[in-house]
Design an enzyme around this catalytic site. Structure first.
Site, short mmCIF file in Angstrom:
data_model
loop_
_atom_site.label_atom_id
_atom_site.label_comp_id
_atom_site.label_asym_id
_atom_site.label_seq_id
_atom_site.Cartn_x
_atom_site.Cartn_y
_atom_site.Cartn_z
NE ARG A 1 -0.63 -0.64 9.90
CZ ARG A 1 -0.82 0.59 9.42
NH1 ARG A 1 -0.34 1.63 10.08
NH2 ARG A 1 -1.49 0.79 8.30
CD GLU B 1 -9.50 0.98 2.58
OE1 GLU B 1 -8.43 0.57 3.09
OE2 GLU B 1 -10.60 0.74 3.06
P1 AMP Z 1 -3.92 -1.15 -0.33
O1 AMP Z 1 -2.74 -0.62 -1.08
O2 AMP Z 1 -5.21 -0.47 -0.67
O3 AMP Z 1 -4.02 -2.66 -0.41
O4 AMP Z 1 -3.69 -0.77 1.20
C1 AMP Z 1 -2.85 -1.53 2.00
C2 AMP Z 1 -1.93 -0.65 2.81
O5 AMP Z 1 -2.62 0.42 3.42
C3 AMP Z 1 -1.30 -1.44 3.91
O6 AMP Z 1 0.05 -1.02 4.05
C4 AMP Z 1 -2.12 -1.12 5.15
O7 AMP Z 1 -1.28 -0.96 6.27
C5 AMP Z 1 -2.82 0.19 4.81
N1 AMP Z 1 -4.28 0.10 4.99
C6 AMP Z 1 -5.22 0.21 4.02
N2 AMP Z 1 -6.45 0.11 4.51
C7 AMP Z 1 -6.31 -0.10 5.83
C8 AMP Z 1 -7.24 -0.32 6.89
N3 AMP Z 1 -8.57 -0.35 6.69
N4 AMP Z 1 -6.74 -0.52 8.13
C9 AMP Z 1 -5.41 -0.52 8.34
N5 AMP Z 1 -4.49 -0.31 7.39
C10 AMP Z 1 -4.92 -0.10 6.14
#
Ligand code: AMP
Length: 173
Positions: A59, A96
């Site tokens: 995205r 996550e």
């Molecule tokens: P992080 O590495 O934990 O900051 O996660 C960010 C990445 O995971 C981004 O590329 C987001 O598209 C995806 N992502 C993580 N959590 C979510 C969420 N709750 N909703 C949508 N996309 C998420």
């Protein structure tokens, strides 16, 4: 900016139980709203020298490509493993939901180039921090980070560290 939150669909328990997935497709299917949020993401960086946007699959590409066009700068994709065809370097990170690895082409960035990192959402900051490591290993200088959404309780900003970080819409989680 929080008014845009009403156009983002929250999908509970996707892709795993306990995750509140922020679905941006309900926002970007509206052309005017898409243009408005891209303009707001562009604003903080419009007077900065930026040579390339580095955006994170998948995205991040949507907003990164639009911002590249507005900033009149190059676009570099950071992708999931084994998707990029030429020689790459990679970084592993925890997220996550699970562990992952991202890759960048070795010749994507010249030493000293000014880089803006873009993704749709900042959660724990694991992927953005890994992306920053890739950029800096190639000699890029990070100007800042731009996200449409930030989940503030997950403290991604702290993991990214001392850089300029902009996000448009915030949720606690
Ligand atoms: P992080 O590495 O934990 O900051 O996660 C960010 C990445 O995971 C981004 O590329 C987001 O598209 C995806 N992502 C993580 N959590 C979510 C969420 N709750 N909703 C949508 N996309 C998420």
């Amino acid at each position: 900016m929080q008014q845009y939150a009403s156009f983002i669909r929250n999908v509970p328990d996707f892709p795993e139980k306990g995750i509140q997935f922020k679905d941006i497709t309900t926002l970007i299917k509206d052309g005017e709203l898409f243009a408005q949020v891209v303009d707001y993401m562009y604003n903080p960086f419009r007077h900065q020298q930026i040579d390339k946007i580095v955006a994170i699959e998948a995205r991040g590409f949507i907003f990164g490509a639009a911002l590249s066009y507005k900033l009149n700068c190059g676009f570099v994709p950071v992708r999931k493993p084994n998707k990029l065809p030429a020689e790459t370097i990679s970084e592993t990170y925890g997220k996550e939901y699970g562990e992952d690895r991202i890759e960048i082409h070795k010749d994507a960035i010249q030493k000293g180039e000014k880089i803006l990192i873009v993704d749709d959402l900042l959660a724990t900051g694991g992927s953005a921090a890994a992306c920053a490591r890739l950029v800096e290993r190639l000699g890029g200088e990070i100007v800042g980070f731009s996200f449409l959404i930030e989940l503030t309780d997950l403290k991604g900003r702290e993991k990214i560290g001392d850089y300029e970080i902009h996000s448009l819409i915030t949720y606690p989680i």
